[in-house]
Design a protein around this motif. Structure first.
Motif, PDB file in Angstrom:
ATOM      1  N   GLU A 247      18.738 -27.625  71.732  1.00  0.00           N
ATOM      2  CA  GLU A 247      18.107 -26.228  71.674  1.00  0.00           C
ATOM      3  C   GLU A 247      18.830 -26.309  73.482  1.00  0.00           C
ATOM      4  O   GLU A 247      18.951 -25.654  73.836  1.00  0.00           O
ATOM      5  CB  GLU A 247      16.520 -26.727  71.660  1.00  0.00           C
ATOM      6  CG  GLU A 247      16.137 -26.109  70.659  1.00  0.00           C
ATOM      7  CD  GLU A 247      15.320 -25.263  70.158  1.00  0.00           C
ATOM      8  OE1 GLU A 247      14.282 -25.608  71.606  1.00  0.00           O
ATOM      9  OE2 GLU A 247      13.947 -25.133  69.147  1.00  0.00           O
TER      10      GLU A 247
ATOM     11  N   GLU B 208       9.591 -20.356  68.701  1.00  0.00           N
ATOM     12  CA  GLU B 208       9.210 -19.996  67.047  1.00  0.00           C
ATOM     13  C   GLU B 208       7.530 -20.058  67.781  1.00  0.00           C
ATOM     14  O   GLU B 208       7.308 -20.738  67.514  1.00  0.00           O
ATOM     15  CB  GLU B 208       9.918 -20.990  66.370  1.00  0.00           C
ATOM     16  CG  GLU B 208       9.690 -21.425  64.846  1.00  0.00           C
ATOM     17  CD  GLU B 208       9.980 -21.987  64.412  1.00  0.00           C
ATOM     18  OE1 GLU B 208       9.103 -23.164  64.450  1.00  0.00           O
ATOM     19  OE2 GLU B 208      11.463 -22.132  64.184  1.00  0.00           O
TER      20      GLU B 208
ATOM     21  N   ARG C 148      13.185 -23.403  69.048  1.00  0.00           N
ATOM     22  CA  ARG C 148      11.873 -24.472  68.515  1.00  0.00           C
ATOM     23  C   ARG C 148      10.447 -25.035  69.944  1.00  0.00           C
ATOM     24  O   ARG C 148       9.106 -24.756  69.235  1.00  0.00           O
ATOM     25  CB  ARG C 148      12.109 -25.418  67.434  1.00  0.00           C
ATOM     26  CG  ARG C 148      12.834 -25.112  66.578  1.00  0.00           C
ATOM     27  CD  ARG C 148      13.176 -26.197  65.535  1.00  0.00           C
ATOM     28  NE  ARG C 148      13.866 -26.165  63.885  1.00  0.00           N
ATOM     29  CZ  ARG C 148      16.017 -25.828  64.566  1.00  0.00           C
ATOM     30  NH1 ARG C 148      15.934 -25.909  64.915  1.00  0.00           N
ATOM     31  NH2 ARG C 148      15.716 -25.088  62.870  1.00  0.00           N
ATOM     32  N   TYR C 149      10.938 -26.107  70.476  1.00  0.00           N
ATOM     33  CA  TYR C 149       9.628 -26.208  71.517  1.00  0.00           C
ATOM     34  C   TYR C 149       9.781 -25.935  72.847  1.00  0.00           C
ATOM     35  O   TYR C 149      11.168 -25.208  73.323  1.00  0.00           O
ATOM     36  CB  TYR C 149      10.838 -27.994  71.400  1.00  0.00           C
ATOM     37  CG  TYR C 149      11.349 -28.385  70.291  1.00  0.00           C
ATOM     38  CD1 TYR C 149      10.047 -28.849  69.683  1.00  0.00           C
ATOM     39  CD2 TYR C 149      12.529 -28.322  69.869  1.00  0.00           C
ATOM     40  CE1 TYR C 149      11.311 -29.844  68.466  1.00  0.00           C
ATOM     41  CE2 TYR C 149      11.872 -28.956  68.835  1.00  0.00           C
ATOM     42  CZ  TYR C 149      12.197 -29.362  68.252  1.00  0.00           C
ATOM     43  OH  TYR C 149      11.937 -30.365  66.599  1.00  0.00           O
TER      44      TYR C 149
END
Length: 244
Positions: free
Chosen positions: A56, A132, A150-151
């Motif tokens: 990422e 997300e 995602r994070y």
């Protein structure tokens, strides 16, 4: 353990990791990689998550490295089109683009959409850094360059690394999180020359009053820490504070 036993001690070397006795794993790294019928639980383990986190950062840095000077605009996803806050977001996005800055937002609806819309309609660079979430609708249609994360902490790093400042429209918990994250980084001098502008006097004056009259008064922060924030209701002043 005798010397003979030590010589006979079996071990398994997996890159820099050494495994012995009960910690040894069957097969080799190549075998596990190429054996499609092998176990898949590794994708839920921390070493794999570390690789996803690393990827990422690589994807985010690669996408944003050549965006150029940028300002991040934060605000509520629940801000409705046609409200004064939405109109202000569009005006801020347009003014920042016309001043030569890319506009970075969380890529969602509401105030984020407004700022991306203003930048895109002005012919500027409109960027969305999405996250997300179980209830998000994805990137808004005015995002020209988007990255989904995602994070949260990877996304936050990209906001700070590729922005020259933050302007914060009225918002909720996510907006407050970004605001205080930035304040902490500036107050602890993890970042320097990083203006933070609160847009909307009526909305923010209660928070500033509490910080001044309770938090600072009780010595939890220094009075000068409040100087890290600027407050305005004027788009041109906001842009000037962020870009000069």
């Amino acid at each position: 353990m005798s010397s003979a036993d030590e010589r006979e001690l079996k071990e398994q070397r997996l890159g820099p990791v050494v495994r012995r006795r009960g910690q040894m794993q069957p097969g080799t790294a190549d075998q596990r990689l190429l054996d499609s019928s092998g176990p898949s639980d590794f994708v839920h383990q921390d070493p794999w998550r570390v690789m996803r986190i690393q990827s990422e950062f690589v994807d985010g840095f690669g996408a944003l490295a050549e965006v150029g000077p940028a300002i991040s605009v934060f605000g509520s996803a629940r801000t409705r089109e046609g409200t004064p806050e939405y109109t202000a977001g569009v005006a801020l996005g347009r003014a920042l683009a016309e001043a030569g800055y890319a506009v970075l937002t969380g890529g969602g609806p509401g105030a984020m959409e407004a700022a991306n819309r203003g930048a895109s309609e002005a012919g500027g660079v409109s960027v969305g850094l999405g996250i997300e979430l179980p209830f998000e609708q994805g990137l808004n249609s005015y995002v020209d360059l988007g990255v989904n994360f995602r994070y949260f902490f990877v996304r936050k790093t990209c906001f700070v690394k590729y922005s020259q400042g933050f302007v914060v429209l009225p918002g909720g918990l996510g907006t407050l999180d970004e605001l205080f994250e930035a304040l902490t980084l500036v107050q602890t001098r993890k970042v320097t020359r990083f203006p933070i502008v609160l847009y909307g006097t009526e909305y923010w004056e209660g928070l500033l009053g509490w910080l001044r009259n309770t938090v600072a008064k009780e010595g939890k922060i220094a009075p000068g820490d409040l100087d890290l924030l600027e407050l305005t209701d004027d788009v041109d002043e906001a842009v000037s504070l962020l870009t000069t």
